[in-house]
Write a protein that holds these residues in place. Structure first.
Motif, PDB file in Angstrom:
ATOM      1  N   LEU A  93       0.843  -1.193   0.000  1.00  0.00           N
ATOM      2  CA  LEU A  93       0.000   0.000   0.000  1.00  0.00           C
ATOM      3  C   LEU A  93       0.881   1.246   0.000  1.00  0.00           C
ATOM      4  O   LEU A  93       1.662   1.472   0.916  1.00  0.00           O
ATOM      5  N   GLY A  94       0.745   2.048  -1.066  1.00  0.00           N
ATOM      6  CA  GLY A  94       1.576   3.231  -1.211  1.00  0.00           C
ATOM      7  C   GLY A  94       0.761   4.510  -1.158  1.00  0.00           C
ATOM      8  O   GLY A  94      -0.422   4.530  -1.488  1.00  0.00           O
ATOM      9  N   ILE A  95       1.441   5.602  -0.762  1.00  0.00           N
ATOM     10  CA  ILE A  95       0.781   6.901  -0.670  1.00  0.00           C
ATOM     11  C   ILE A  95       1.652   7.946  -1.367  1.00  0.00           C
ATOM     12  O   ILE A  95       2.879   7.952  -1.222  1.00  0.00           O
ATOM     13  N   ALA A  96       1.011   8.823  -2.132  1.00  0.00           N
ATOM     14  CA  ALA A  96       1.692   9.957  -2.747  1.00  0.00           C
ATOM     15  C   ALA A  96       1.707  11.116  -1.755  1.00  0.00           C
ATOM     16  O   ALA A  96       0.687  11.432  -1.122  1.00  0.00           O
ATOM     17  N   SER A  97       2.849  11.762  -1.616  1.00  0.00           N
ATOM     18  CA  SER A  97       3.035  12.766  -0.567  1.00  0.00           C
ATOM     19  C   SER A  97       2.040  13.926  -0.662  1.00  0.00           C
ATOM     20  O   SER A  97       1.660  14.500   0.367  1.00  0.00           O
ATOM     21  N   TYR A  98       1.586  14.283  -1.867  1.00  0.00           N
ATOM     22  CA  TYR A  98       0.677  15.427  -2.020  1.00  0.00           C
ATOM     23  C   TYR A  98      -0.607  15.229  -1.225  1.00  0.00           C
ATOM     24  O   TYR A  98      -1.255  16.200  -0.822  1.00  0.00           O
ATOM     25  N   THR A  99      -0.965  13.991  -0.982  1.00  0.00           N
ATOM     26  CA  THR A  99      -2.175  13.697  -0.215  1.00  0.00           C
ATOM     27  C   THR A  99      -2.151  14.374   1.155  1.00  0.00           C
ATOM     28  O   THR A  99      -3.196  14.810   1.659  1.00  0.00           O
ATOM     29  N   PHE A 100      -0.964  14.476   1.747  1.00  0.00           N
ATOM     30  CA  PHE A 100      -0.852  14.995   3.113  1.00  0.00           C
ATOM     31  C   PHE A 100      -0.340  16.441   3.166  1.00  0.00           C
ATOM     32  O   PHE A 100       0.161  16.891   4.193  1.00  0.00           O
ATOM     33  N   ARG A 101      -0.539  17.171   2.069  1.00  0.00           N
ATOM     34  CA  ARG A 101      -0.063  18.554   2.001  1.00  0.00           C
ATOM     35  C   ARG A 101      -0.651  19.442   3.097  1.00  0.00           C
ATOM     36  O   ARG A 101      -0.027  20.417   3.514  1.00  0.00           O
ATOM     37  N   ASN A 102      -1.854  19.103   3.563  1.00  0.00           N
ATOM     38  CA  ASN A 102      -2.509  19.918   4.591  1.00  0.00           C
ATOM     39  C   ASN A 102      -2.141  19.490   6.013  1.00  0.00           C
ATOM     40  O   ASN A 102      -2.563  20.148   6.976  1.00  0.00           O
ATOM     41  N   GLN A 103      -1.392  18.414   6.144  1.00  0.00           N
ATOM     42  CA  GLN A 103      -1.121  17.849   7.466  1.00  0.00           C
ATOM     43  C   GLN A 103       0.247  18.210   8.029  1.00  0.00           C
ATOM     44  O   GLN A 103       0.427  18.227   9.253  1.00  0.00           O
ATOM     45  N   TRP A 104       1.231  18.495   7.162  1.00  0.00           N
ATOM     46  CA  TRP A 104       2.590  18.703   7.647  1.00  0.00           C
ATOM     47  C   TRP A 104       2.679  19.834   8.669  1.00  0.00           C
ATOM     48  O   TRP A 104       3.507  19.794   9.577  1.00  0.00           O
ATOM     49  N   ASN A 154       0.938  20.390  11.028  1.00  0.00           N
ATOM     50  CA  ASN A 154       0.618  19.874  12.364  1.00  0.00           C
ATOM     51  C   ASN A 154       1.782  19.110  12.989  1.00  0.00           C
ATOM     52  O   ASN A 154       1.658  18.607  14.115  1.00  0.00           O
ATOM     53  N   GLY A 155       2.873  19.033  12.240  1.00  0.00           N
ATOM     54  CA  GLY A 155       4.059  18.345  12.734  1.00  0.00           C
ATOM     55  C   GLY A 155       4.417  17.166  11.853  1.00  0.00           C
ATOM     56  O   GLY A 155       3.544  16.378  11.476  1.00  0.00           O
ATOM     57  N   VAL A 156       5.697  17.047  11.498  1.00  0.00           N
ATOM     58  CA  VAL A 156       6.129  15.946  10.635  1.00  0.00           C
ATOM     59  C   VAL A 156       5.987  14.596  11.335  1.00  0.00           C
ATOM     60  O   VAL A 156       5.389  13.666  10.769  1.00  0.00           O
ATOM     61  N   PRO A 157       6.486  14.418  12.575  1.00  0.00           N
ATOM     62  CA  PRO A 157       6.296  13.108  13.227  1.00  0.00           C
ATOM     63  C   PRO A 157       4.821  12.742  13.378  1.00  0.00           C
ATOM     64  O   PRO A 157       4.440  11.582  13.185  1.00  0.00           O
ATOM     65  N   GLU A 158       4.009  13.740  13.709  1.00  0.00           N
ATOM     66  CA  GLU A 158       2.575  13.474  13.894  1.00  0.00           C
ATOM     67  C   GLU A 158       1.928  13.026  12.583  1.00  0.00           C
ATOM     68  O   GLU A 158       1.086  12.116  12.561  1.00  0.00           O
ATOM     69  N   THR A 159       2.322  13.665  11.492  1.00  0.00           N
ATOM     70  CA  THR A 159       1.769  13.286  10.191  1.00  0.00           C
ATOM     71  C   THR A 159       2.238  11.896   9.785  1.00  0.00           C
ATOM     72  O   THR A 159       1.453  11.084   9.274  1.00  0.00           O
ATOM     73  N   LEU A 160       3.499  11.597  10.026  1.00  0.00           N
ATOM     74  CA  LEU A 160       4.012  10.268   9.700  1.00  0.00           C
ATOM     75  C   LEU A 160       3.345   9.190  10.557  1.00  0.00           C
ATOM     76  O   LEU A 160       3.149   8.061  10.092  1.00  0.00           O
ATOM     77  N   ASP A 161       2.982   9.541  11.773  1.00  0.00           N
ATOM     78  CA  ASP A 161       2.251   8.587  12.614  1.00  0.00           C
ATOM     79  C   ASP A 161       0.895   8.251  11.991  1.00  0.00           C
ATOM     80  O   ASP A 161       0.440   7.100  12.048  1.00  0.00           O
ATOM     81  N   ILE A 162       0.242   9.260  11.413  1.00  0.00           N
ATOM     82  CA  ILE A 162      -1.040   9.007  10.740  1.00  0.00           C
ATOM     83  C   ILE A 162      -0.818   8.096   9.542  1.00  0.00           C
ATOM     84  O   ILE A 162      -1.557   7.121   9.326  1.00  0.00           O
ATOM     85  N   GLY A 221       9.253  13.704  -1.566  1.00  0.00           N
ATOM     86  CA  GLY A 221      10.467  14.139  -0.909  1.00  0.00           C
ATOM     87  C   GLY A 221      10.209  14.521   0.529  1.00  0.00           C
ATOM     88  O   GLY A 221       9.096  14.383   1.039  1.00  0.00           O
ATOM     89  N   ALA A 222      11.249  15.008   1.178  1.00  0.00           N
ATOM     90  CA  ALA A 222      11.117  15.460   2.560  1.00  0.00           C
ATOM     91  C   ALA A 222      10.366  16.786   2.604  1.00  0.00           C
ATOM     92  O   ALA A 222      10.531  17.627   1.722  1.00  0.00           O
ATOM     93  N   PRO A 223       9.516  16.993   3.610  1.00  0.00           N
ATOM     94  CA  PRO A 223       8.851  18.289   3.757  1.00  0.00           C
ATOM     95  C   PRO A 223       9.882  19.406   3.902  1.00  0.00           C
ATOM     96  O   PRO A 223      11.028  19.172   4.304  1.00  0.00           O
ATOM     97  N   GLN A 224       9.454  20.611   3.546  1.00  0.00           N
ATOM     98  CA  GLN A 224      10.356  21.753   3.604  1.00  0.00           C
ATOM     99  C   GLN A 224      10.973  21.892   5.001  1.00  0.00           C
ATOM    100  O   GLN A 224      10.282  21.820   6.011  1.00  0.00           O
TER     101      GLN A 224
END
Length: 288
Positions: free
Chosen positions: A35-46, A48-56, A68-71
């Motif tokens: 199961l893969g995810i494209a990073s653009y999907t979570f553009r609104n979540q970063w 709120n915190g990178v670790p928190e978004t990766l936990d989701i 790529g890595a968030p800014q």
């Protein structure tokens, strides 16, 4: 909280599905890759915190990440953060101008992330008027940049965005682009929604170009919404898989025949956390 609980449930259920592509028999799941995810999907979540978004992302059950890595985040640190959550980065992206001007720098960034693929999703052109001249520029950049990437152990892929289906000759400018790029240096990623949006037939194109396709972006398009060749539409037209116009079962069947091993859900709506469980549930239930 309700969304997170739903995602956790789906993650547990997802582990019941095999991830090895093999000969299919009746009752086998149609979705047979990690199961893969494209990073653009979570553009609104970063924000709120990178670790928190990766936990989701981890809680949903994603095993592969394209992007790529968030800014502001070091690529090596980001790679480790994902690895700590059991997620790999098989593929990342690049802008067209970066590939055109310095493909070695693009390769170096990809290697920092551990990516084996680099994707370019847009060719510069006048909106709604993609031309042969635009295609010729891309052919040169893709062949030359793709060669450099291959020398670095990386596969370049062009992400189809829908505007390439302008008529040309006996086919389209997309056909012209594919036929004039070197298969040794240039592979393809089908965004199934944008292909459909621009007038292409995803299943027919998978059959036509076979193993030139190495990955997919999975998304669906709202029934009856207007389509054109701009490669641009409103976020409201991105709907959960199985709720729109796309023939997702047909696409998965043909992708499995070809042997595509990477498929990334990309939700461009503004309701990604509500839509992702629906899309995953739909994929989980599809059977031969």
């Amino acid at each position: 909280m309700k969304n997170i609980i739903s995602l956790l449930f789906l993650a547990m259920a997802w582990n019941l599905i095999p991830t090895k592509v093999s000969a299919q028999k009746k009752g086998d799941p149609m979705f047979q890759v990690p199961l893969g995810i494209a990073s653009y999907t979570f553009r609104n979540q970063w924000k709120n915190g990178v670790p928190e978004t990766l936990d989701i992302i981890q809680s949903i059950g994603f095993k592969e990440y394209e992007g790529g890595a968030p800014q502001g985040v070091d690529p090596a640190d980001f790679k480790k953060m994902l690895a700590d959550r059991g997620i790999s980065i098989p593929s990342t992206g690049t802008g067209f101008e970066a590939l055109e001007s310095d493909p070695q720098a693009v390769a170096d960034k990809a290697k920092e992330l551990g990516a084996k693929y680099v994707m370019c999703a847009w060719i510069p052109h006048k909106r709604g008027a993609f031309s042969k001249e635009d295609a010729d520029r891309a052919i040169k950049a893709f062949n030359e940049g793709g060669k450099v990437l291959k020398e670095n152990g990386i596969t370049f892929k062009y992400h189809v965005h829908g505007y390439e289906f302008q008529p040309y000759g006996k086919g389209t400018l997309f056909d012209y682009l594919v036929e004039n790029t070197n298969p040794a240096y240039v592979s393809l990623q089908m965004d199934v929604m944008w292909t459909h949006f621009g007038g292409g037939d995803p299943v027919a194109l998978l059959k036509k170009y076979g193993d030139r396709w190495v990955s997919l972006h999975l998304k669906d398009f709202r029934k009856g919404a207007p389509k054109d060749m701009t490669g641009l539409t409103g976020h409201e037209n991105d709907v959960p898989l199985g709720n729109g116009e796309l023939d997702i079962p047909g696409i998965l069947r043909e992708s499995n025949k070809i042997g595509i091993k990477h498929m990334f859900i990309e939700d461009e709506s503004e309701k990604e956390l509500q839509n992702l469980p629906k899309s995953i549930q739909y994929l989980r239930e599809l059977r031969y």
